[in-house]
Scaffold this motif. Structure first.
Motif, PDB file in Angstrom:
ATOM      1  N   SER A  54       0.819  -1.204   0.000  1.00 60.57           N
ATOM      2  CA  SER A  54       0.000   0.000   0.000  1.00 60.57           C
ATOM      3  C   SER A  54       0.857   1.261   0.000  1.00 60.57           C
ATOM      4  O   SER A  54       2.061   1.214   0.269  1.00 60.57           O
ATOM      5  CB  SER A  54      -0.931   0.010   1.218  1.00 60.57           C
ATOM      6  OG  SER A  54      -0.172  -0.025   2.419  1.00 60.57           O
ATOM      7  N   ASN A  55       0.234   2.374  -0.293  1.00 64.95           N
ATOM      8  CA  ASN A  55       0.931   3.659  -0.277  1.00 64.95           C
ATOM      9  C   ASN A  55       1.446   3.967   1.130  1.00 64.95           C
ATOM     10  O   ASN A  55       0.818   3.633   2.131  1.00 64.95           O
ATOM     11  CB  ASN A  55      -0.008   4.787  -0.703  1.00 64.95           C
ATOM     12  CG  ASN A  55      -0.451   4.658  -2.148  1.00 64.95           C
ATOM     13  OD1 ASN A  55       0.118   3.886  -2.925  1.00 64.95           O
ATOM     14  ND2 ASN A  55      -1.476   5.407  -2.520  1.00 64.95           N
ATOM     15  N   ARG A  56       2.607   4.613   1.188  1.00 68.99           N
ATOM     16  CA  ARG A  56       3.159   5.145   2.434  1.00 68.99           C
ATOM     17  C   ARG A  56       3.221   4.083   3.539  1.00 68.99           C
ATOM     18  O   ARG A  56       2.804   4.310   4.660  1.00 68.99           O
ATOM     19  CB  ARG A  56       2.369   6.377   2.898  1.00 68.99           C
ATOM     20  CG  ARG A  56       2.394   7.511   1.867  1.00 68.99           C
ATOM     21  CD  ARG A  56       1.657   8.736   2.342  1.00 68.99           C
ATOM     22  NE  ARG A  56       0.234   8.510   2.488  1.00 68.99           N
ATOM     23  CZ  ARG A  56      -0.638   8.520   1.488  1.00 68.99           C
ATOM     24  NH1 ARG A  56      -0.235   8.751   0.242  1.00 68.99           N
ATOM     25  NH2 ARG A  56      -1.913   8.308   1.698  1.00 68.99           N
ATOM     26  N   GLN A  57       3.787   2.938   3.225  1.00 71.46           N
ATOM     27  CA  GLN A  57       3.843   1.822   4.160  1.00 71.46           C
ATOM     28  C   GLN A  57       5.194   1.708   4.872  1.00 71.46           C
ATOM     29  O   GLN A  57       5.262   1.211   6.005  1.00 71.46           O
ATOM     30  CB  GLN A  57       3.542   0.506   3.426  1.00 71.46           C
ATOM     31  CG  GLN A  57       3.469  -0.720   4.329  1.00 71.46           C
ATOM     32  CD  GLN A  57       2.990  -1.962   3.586  1.00 71.46           C
ATOM     33  OE1 GLN A  57       2.350  -1.855   2.535  1.00 71.46           O
ATOM     34  NE2 GLN A  57       3.283  -3.136   4.115  1.00 71.46           N
TER      35      GLN A  57
ATOM     36  N   ALA B  82       9.572   5.040  -9.148  1.00 69.06           N
ATOM     37  CA  ALA B  82       8.257   5.603  -8.823  1.00 69.06           C
ATOM     38  C   ALA B  82       7.545   4.758  -7.771  1.00 69.06           C
ATOM     39  O   ALA B  82       6.891   5.289  -6.854  1.00 69.06           O
ATOM     40  CB  ALA B  82       7.403   5.697 -10.087  1.00 69.06           C
ATOM     41  N   GLU B  83       7.665   3.444  -7.872  1.00 67.79           N
ATOM     42  CA  GLU B  83       7.059   2.554  -6.887  1.00 67.79           C
ATOM     43  C   GLU B  83       7.739   2.694  -5.524  1.00 67.79           C
ATOM     44  O   GLU B  83       7.078   2.662  -4.479  1.00 67.79           O
ATOM     45  CB  GLU B  83       7.141   1.106  -7.362  1.00 67.79           C
ATOM     46  CG  GLU B  83       6.089   0.727  -8.367  1.00 67.79           C
ATOM     47  CD  GLU B  83       4.700   0.702  -7.732  1.00 67.79           C
ATOM     48  OE1 GLU B  83       4.267  -0.360  -7.232  1.00 67.79           O
ATOM     49  OE2 GLU B  83       4.056   1.775  -7.714  1.00 67.79           O
ATOM     50  N   ALA B  84       9.062   2.852  -5.531  1.00 67.73           N
ATOM     51  CA  ALA B  84       9.781   3.073  -4.271  1.00 67.73           C
ATOM     52  C   ALA B  84       9.256   4.325  -3.584  1.00 67.73           C
ATOM     53  O   ALA B  84       9.010   4.342  -2.370  1.00 67.73           O
ATOM     54  CB  ALA B  84      11.280   3.205  -4.538  1.00 67.73           C
ATOM     55  N   HIS B  85       9.063   5.387  -4.360  1.00 65.19           N
ATOM     56  CA  HIS B  85       8.539   6.645  -3.801  1.00 65.19           C
ATOM     57  C   HIS B  85       7.118   6.453  -3.268  1.00 65.19           C
ATOM     58  O   HIS B  85       6.767   6.949  -2.193  1.00 65.19           O
ATOM     59  CB  HIS B  85       8.566   7.733  -4.885  1.00 65.19           C
ATOM     60  CG  HIS B  85       8.292   9.107  -4.378  1.00 65.19           C
ATOM     61  ND1 HIS B  85       7.014   9.620  -4.282  1.00 65.19           N
ATOM     62  CD2 HIS B  85       9.132  10.079  -3.921  1.00 65.19           C
ATOM     63  CE1 HIS B  85       7.079  10.857  -3.815  1.00 65.19           C
ATOM     64  NE2 HIS B  85       8.336  11.155  -3.569  1.00 65.19           N
TER      65      HIS B  85
ATOM     66  N   LEU C  54       6.874   4.563   0.205  1.00 69.86           N
ATOM     67  CA  LEU C  54       7.530   5.181   1.352  1.00 69.86           C
ATOM     68  C   LEU C  54       6.604   6.174   2.048  1.00 69.86           C
ATOM     69  O   LEU C  54       5.822   6.882   1.408  1.00 69.86           O
ATOM     70  CB  LEU C  54       8.804   5.913   0.914  1.00 69.86           C
ATOM     71  CG  LEU C  54      10.045   5.050   0.705  1.00 69.86           C
ATOM     72  CD1 LEU C  54      11.160   5.881   0.055  1.00 69.86           C
ATOM     73  CD2 LEU C  54      10.530   4.459   2.035  1.00 69.86           C
ATOM     74  N   LYS C  55       6.723   6.238   3.361  1.00 69.55           N
ATOM     75  CA  LYS C  55       6.018   7.255   4.136  1.00 69.55           C
ATOM     76  C   LYS C  55       6.647   8.617   3.856  1.00 69.55           C
ATOM     77  O   LYS C  55       7.786   8.708   3.395  1.00 69.55           O
ATOM     78  CB  LYS C  55       6.141   6.950   5.633  1.00 69.55           C
ATOM     79  CG  LYS C  55       5.557   5.623   6.075  1.00 69.55           C
ATOM     80  CD  LYS C  55       5.849   5.388   7.545  1.00 69.55           C
ATOM     81  CE  LYS C  55       5.335   4.025   8.010  1.00 69.55           C
ATOM     82  NZ  LYS C  55       5.666   3.761   9.430  1.00 69.55           N
TER      83      LYS C  55
END
Length: 243
Positions: free
Chosen positions: A122-125, A146-149, A152-153
């Motif tokens: 999920s986003n910002r995990q 882009a997926e790494a970004h 990340l929280k």
């Protein structure tokens, strides 16, 4: 004309690269760590120690170690008390990592087969995202960044260690000779796989130079980016923050 991406010195269709890279790492999985020691003279252990010191994993932090395969980075971060998910697109590499963790009595790690370009998280995990000697094998590097970004929280940090070409006069010529002649030969003698190690050597030459890769990291949305060079740029630690 269809999109082409690099596979060593060849340009191939993206699906073909993904397939071939998968075959390479399935082939080398069992001998991967032995070959790392042989090819670097054991220096990869020092580089990985240095890398983890830069990441500064903290107890209770949630960290995604992408292309983490055999567990070298995850083991070090788990020792610091971080909660680590080890992800790799290649299940054979993960299987070796699980086996190594069991031999060392390391539990608590989560092992997850993932494509760096299409993570299921999920986003910002995560508090940190790490990838070591893996991003040059990704088919679309911009998608992986882009997926790494995304996962990340805010305030999360991105760390990547990757090979490149060195700028040191004299050493550059030695390094080129070693990469193109000795690496494949060692792959043949130790892992019975000359072609896979020929690809791995060639992939280093096709990977963007440090300044170019740093620009890609910035384009993915990271700020306060930094490059720390080792051996004149033969190895580089890249970092950035999500704010």
């Amino acid at each position: 004309m269809s999109e082409q991406v690099s596979f060593g010195y060849e340009d191939v269709d993206p699906a073909e690269k993904t397939k071939r890279v998968g075959a390479v790492f399935s082939s080398v999985a069992k001998k991967y760590d032995i070959m790392n020691d042989a090819m670097s003279g054991g220096m990869h252990r020092l580089w990985k120690d240095r890398f983890v010191k830069r990441v500064k994993p903290q107890p209770g932090e949630h960290i995604l170690d992408m292309a983490g395969g055999t567990g070298d980075i995850a083991f070090r971060m788990a020792d610091c008390g971080a909660d680590v998910i080890v992800s790799d697109i290649n299940q054979d590499m993960l299987d070796v990592g699980v086996e190594r963790a069991m031999e060392r009595g390391i539990d608590g790690l989560v092992w997850s087969c993932q494509n760096a370009e299409e993570l299921t998280f999920s986003n910002r995990q995560f508090d940190a995202y790490t990838i070591v000697f893996g991003i040059r094998n990704v088919t679309h590097i911009d998608k992986a960044l882009a997926e790494a970004h995304r996962v990340l929280k805010y305030g999360g940090r991105f760390y990547c260690m990757e090979f490149s070409s060195t700028d040191w006069p004299g050493f550059k010529e030695v390094y080129d000779l070693y990469s193109h002649r000795l690496m494949p030969l060692m792959g043949k003698l130790i892992a019975d796989d000359e072609e896979s190690y020929r690809y791995l050597a060639e992939s280093i030459r096709r990977f963007p130079r440090p300044a170019e890769f740093e620009a890609m990291i910035k384009a993915a949305g990271f700020v306060r980016t930094r490059v720390e060079t080792i051996l004149g740029g033969a190895v580089n630690i890249h970092s950035g923050w999500k704010v």
